[in-house]
Design a protein around this motif. Structure first.
Motif, mmCIF file in Angstrom:
data_model
loop_
_atom_site.group_PDB
_atom_site.id
_atom_site.type_symbol
_atom_site.label_atom_id
_atom_site.label_comp_id
_atom_site.label_asym_id
_atom_site.label_seq_id
_atom_site.Cartn_x
_atom_site.Cartn_y
_atom_site.Cartn_z
ATOM 1 N N ILE A 55 0.835 -1.202 0.000
ATOM 2 C CA ILE A 55 0.000 0.000 0.000
ATOM 3 C C ILE A 55 0.873 1.257 0.000
ATOM 4 O O ILE A 55 0.589 2.228 -0.710
ATOM 5 N N VAL A 56 1.948 1.256 0.797
ATOM 6 C CA VAL A 56 2.845 2.405 0.827
ATOM 7 C C VAL A 56 3.450 2.644 -0.558
ATOM 8 O O VAL A 56 3.511 3.784 -1.046
ATOM 9 N N THR A 57 3.898 1.585 -1.220
ATOM 10 C CA THR A 57 4.464 1.708 -2.569
ATOM 11 C C THR A 57 3.422 2.237 -3.553
ATOM 12 O O THR A 57 3.709 3.134 -4.364
ATOM 13 N N ALA A 58 2.206 1.693 -3.470
ATOM 14 C CA ALA A 58 1.143 2.137 -4.378
ATOM 15 C C ALA A 58 0.799 3.601 -4.158
ATOM 16 O O ALA A 58 0.588 4.351 -5.116
ATOM 17 N N ARG A 59 0.734 4.031 -2.897
ATOM 18 C CA ARG A 59 0.436 5.433 -2.603
ATOM 19 C C ARG A 59 1.515 6.351 -3.191
ATOM 20 O O ARG A 59 1.207 7.418 -3.732
ATOM 21 N N LEU A 175 -6.960 -2.033 -4.351
ATOM 22 C CA LEU A 175 -5.968 -2.080 -3.290
ATOM 23 C C LEU A 175 -6.457 -1.370 -2.028
ATOM 24 O O LEU A 175 -6.018 -1.682 -0.926
ATOM 25 N N TYR A 176 -7.368 -0.402 -2.205
ATOM 26 C CA TYR A 176 -7.822 0.400 -1.076
ATOM 27 C C TYR A 176 -9.246 0.069 -0.640
ATOM 28 O O TYR A 176 -9.715 0.563 0.382
ATOM 29 N N GLN A 177 -9.951 -0.719 -1.408
ATOM 30 C CA GLN A 177 -11.292 -1.137 -1.015
ATOM 31 C C GLN A 177 -11.528 -2.561 -1.503
ATOM 32 O O GLN A 177 -11.022 -2.957 -2.546
ATOM 33 N N ARG A 178 -12.276 -3.318 -0.713
ATOM 34 C CA ARG A 178 -12.477 -4.738 -0.999
ATOM 35 C C ARG A 178 -13.971 -5.037 -1.072
ATOM 36 O O ARG A 178 -14.781 -4.449 -0.366
ATOM 37 N N GLY A 200 -10.886 -5.691 -5.486
ATOM 38 C CA GLY A 200 -10.121 -6.590 -4.637
ATOM 39 C C GLY A 200 -8.662 -6.596 -5.042
ATOM 40 O O GLY A 200 -8.274 -6.033 -6.071
ATOM 41 N N SER A 201 -7.831 -7.234 -4.209
ATOM 42 C CA SER A 201 -6.401 -7.289 -4.500
ATOM 43 C C SER A 201 -5.784 -8.516 -3.864
ATOM 44 O O SER A 201 -6.332 -9.099 -2.912
ATOM 45 N N LEU A 207 -7.649 -5.023 -8.655
ATOM 46 C CA LEU A 207 -8.631 -5.042 -9.734
ATOM 47 C C LEU A 207 -9.862 -4.271 -9.311
ATOM 48 O O LEU A 207 -10.327 -4.380 -8.172
ATOM 49 N N PHE A 208 -10.390 -3.466 -10.233
ATOM 50 C CA PHE A 208 -11.672 -2.802 -10.033
ATOM 51 C C PHE A 208 -12.479 -2.925 -11.323
ATOM 52 O O PHE A 208 -11.947 -2.698 -12.417
ATOM 53 N N ALA A 209 -13.751 -3.296 -11.199
ATOM 54 C CA ALA A 209 -14.625 -3.427 -12.366
ATOM 55 C C ALA A 209 -15.975 -2.812 -12.043
ATOM 56 O O ALA A 209 -16.472 -2.927 -10.918
ATOM 57 N N SER A 210 -16.555 -2.163 -13.030
ATOM 58 C CA SER A 210 -17.847 -1.506 -12.855
ATOM 59 C C SER A 210 -18.654 -1.634 -14.142
ATOM 60 O O SER A 210 -18.097 -1.589 -15.246
ATOM 61 N N GLY A 211 -19.961 -1.802 -14.003
ATOM 62 C CA GLY A 211 -20.832 -1.883 -15.176
ATOM 63 C C GLY A 211 -22.235 -1.455 -14.833
ATOM 64 O O GLY A 211 -22.686 -1.606 -13.685
ATOM 65 N N SER A 212 -22.954 -0.902 -15.799
ATOM 66 C CA SER A 212 -24.326 -0.464 -15.556
ATOM 67 C C SER A 212 -25.130 -0.507 -16.848
ATOM 68 O O SER A 212 -24.579 -0.506 -17.952
#
Length: 646
Positions: A55-59, A175-178, A200-201, A207-212
């Protein structure tokens, strides 16, 4: 690799310790040794440290990436996801709709205009969406955004082909929300919208996915006043994935697309239908170490627009591109370099195939000359290779002052060059729009308040505009010889505890004269009128005001907003195109949300009331020079929705 080896070694030690303890219990029938618990504790601690390091590296990489489009010297308006969810309508709207209450923005039909201009660039995670995607801000759902920023005014040199401004979307991140969330909304106006998102990670990969899917119904009219319904179904989706490669590198992938199908009843045209679809993919690699930050991306996109009314019309577009942004910190200087290379093709019914290559290069230096005083100077060069291509130099400069007392001020100048749509290059006239843009503003923090004022003046040669012909798949472009756009914007934001509020007021004038390209689209009376006097642009509004608040009390959240303004530009007689205005309007909305738990998962139940007074107001007029359909704002509606976590 070293941490992963330690983790595997701990697992093997724990397994061997467990085997030895089992053999010892068989022989001595003793209680389990505490060494097993110690091994488990070491394993959990190592896993927690590993995740924390990720998380520190990603930030750190996120911070380096965000500096690419920070917009020093420009005017920046930012919204986070929590604020969007708390406002009336929540995440059901597009990026365009949630920004329609930002200072200086309006909806002309369904298209967002910024300071009277539709020349807007959209970026996702600091990567430019390919230009073949028409009006991407209207097709992108607001639910995919963790932060949405509107950057306008005198933009730094890294922003090309965007005289109106830049919409920068930072997506949600696994990485920041599951976990996931399923949503369903229904409105009394006939609107239905199911949606789903998941994040999730694992082991440095997120990975993040969204659809509508949204169905809606709206009333439209043609230039003769014949009314019909526009029934639209739209689906959209986006996937964002990234993976850390050690402490200094990351690779990412963005894949997305949308499909819109509409059916319009009979007007002066027989009933017809149309479809607009697009798909895009972007691969990104990022490096950050010491003073050097580097990001490179490759993109591929395609889009199709079709319409079937009296005749069949279609257009296919494709593009391939590469984007590179680099930054090097050298004491009080931050030096930026970059390029944008694209290859675009287009073909359609009764239209010849065309292709165009473009190369944009920029260099800039952000220099802190005194404590709190920063100069950002740069130059951009854009080269277009096509039948009527040319090279353009675009100097940019701004001065920014920030004091420790919460006061800031900026002043700047930018030259922009924007090409005409590839398929609409015409005749000997240059298809390049050239803008000289001046902007200045101040902002002050006073306790919980932040207040600001910003003014701009924009002089344009060969202003590129579009005329939409009902029944056609895509608009046709035309040009005004000169244009003048100017305005003054006032804003105030309040934030304390559970209450946030905002208020904006914008005064503007946008006008142009003499049509010099695309003359065959207009009647002699319209051409003569535009040659004799200044013509208001249909995208402009003389006065707009917006405001609202959000308030959270325990498990409840409440919100309200107000949007008001002078009426849309309207043509009353052909001899005075764009010469009139519709009546002014005011639209208010309310929302209430209850935060619950269903099946031990978070859930939000909400109700929204939009256009409480059922105001009937115009957003675009078919008789204007810009054409299209006559459209109106949404009428009063009740929206009920549920968001269930899983």
């Amino acid at each position: 690799m070293r941490r992963r080896s330690v983790f595997i070694a701990c697992m093997l030690c724990a397994a061997l310790a467990g085997t030895a303890e089992g053999q010892e219990r068989d022989q001595k029938d003793e209680a389990p040794s505490v060494k097993n618990k110690a091994a488990d504790a070491d394993e959990e601690e190592d896993g927690a440290q590993h995740e924390s390091a990720i998380i520190v590296t990603a930030r750190r990489l996120d911070a380096a990436r965000s500096r690419v489009d920070q917009g020093l010297g420009a005017t920046v308006y930012s919204l986070d996801n929590e604020t969007i969810e708390s406002r009336p309508g929540g995440e059901t709207g597009s990026i365009s709709s949630i920004l329609s209450q930002a200072p200086g923005t309006t909806l002309s039909g369904s298209a967002l205009t910024v300071r009277g201009s539709r020349g807007i660039q959209v970026r996702i995670n600091d990567i430019i969406l390919p230009e073949v995607i028409s009006d991407p801000a209207d097709h992108l759902s607001s639910r995919l955004a963790e932060t949405t920023r509107l950057i306008t005014g005198t933009l730094p040199a890294q922003f090309g082909f965007a005289p109106g401004g830049v919409i920068s979307v930072t997506t949600k991140n696994g990485l920041y929300q599951r976990g996931g969330q399923a949503e369903f909304f229904a409105g009394s106006s006939g609107m239905i919208e199911p949606a789903v998102e998941w994040a999730g990670s694992a082991a440095g990969t997120s990975l993040f996915a969204s659809g509508s899917l949204e169905r809606s119904r709206a009333r439209i009219e043609d230039a003769f006043g014949n009314a019909a319904h526009d029934r639209t179904s739209e689906s959209e989706g986006l996937l964002f994935a990234d993976h850390l490669l050690g402490a200094n590198n990351r690779i990412s992938l963005i894949v997305g697309g949308s499909n819109e199908y509409y059916a319009i009843g009979a007007t002066s045209l027989p009933s017809g239908r149309g479809q607009s679809s697009d798909a895009y993919g972007v691969a990104i690699i990022q490096h950050n170490s010491g003073p050097l930050s580097l990001q490179a991306a490759l993109s591929r996109a395609g889009a199709v627009d079709e319409a079937r009314f009296i005749f069949e019309d279609s257009q296919r577009r494709s593009s391939t591109g590469a984007q590179l942004d680099a930054e090097y910190s050298l004491g009080d200087n931050r030096i930026g370099l970059g390029l944008l290379l694209t290859k675009r093709r287009v073909d359609g019914v009764a239209r010849e195939k065309r292709s165009r290559s473009s190369l944009g290069l920029y260099a800039q230096d952000e220099w802190t000359i005194l404590s709190g005083l920063t100069v950002n100077g740069g130059i951009r060069a854009d080269w277009l290779r096509s039948e009527s291509g040319s090279a353009e130099l675009e100097p940019r400069a701004s001065l920014v002052w920030q004091s420790s007392g919460g006061f800031s001020a900026h002043v700047g100048y930018s030259r922009f060059a924007s090409p005409a749509p590839l398929e609409e290059e015409r005749g000997p006239r240059s298809p390049i729009e050239r803008d000289d843009y001046f902007d200045a503003g101040i902002q002050q923090k006073i306790g919980a308040w932040t207040v600001g004022i910003d003014g701009y003046w924009r002089a344009v040669r060969d202003l590129i505009a579009e005329r939409q012909m009902p029944g056609a798949a895509t608009p046709a472009s035309f040009s005004f010889e000169r244009a003048r756009l100017r305005g003054l914007e006032l804003s105030a934001i309040y934030a304390r505890g559970a209450i946030t509020g905002w208020a904006n007021l914008a005064l503007s004038q946008s006008r142009a004269r003499r049509i010099v390209a695309g003359e065959t689209l207009f009647s002699p009376a319209e051409l003569s009128a535009a040659a004799d006097h200044w013509v208001p642009l249909a995208s402009g509004r003389a006065v707009t005001a917006s405001g609202g608040f959000t308030w959270r009390i325990g498990k409840f959240s409440f919100g309200a907003n107000l949007l008001a303004g002078s009426g849309a530009v309207k043509t009353l007689v052909a001899a005075d195109p764009n010469g009139g205005r519709a009546a002014p309007f005011a639209v208010a909305g309310l929302s209430a949300k209850y935060h619950a738990r269903i099946a031990n998962k978070p859930a939000d139940i909400r109700i929204d009331l939009t256009n409480l007074t059922n105001a009937h107001y115009l957003t675009s007029d078919a008789a204007n020079l810009e054409g299209g359909w006559t459209r109106f704002g949404d009428r009063r509606a009740i929206l009920i929705g549920i968001e269930q976590g899983f």
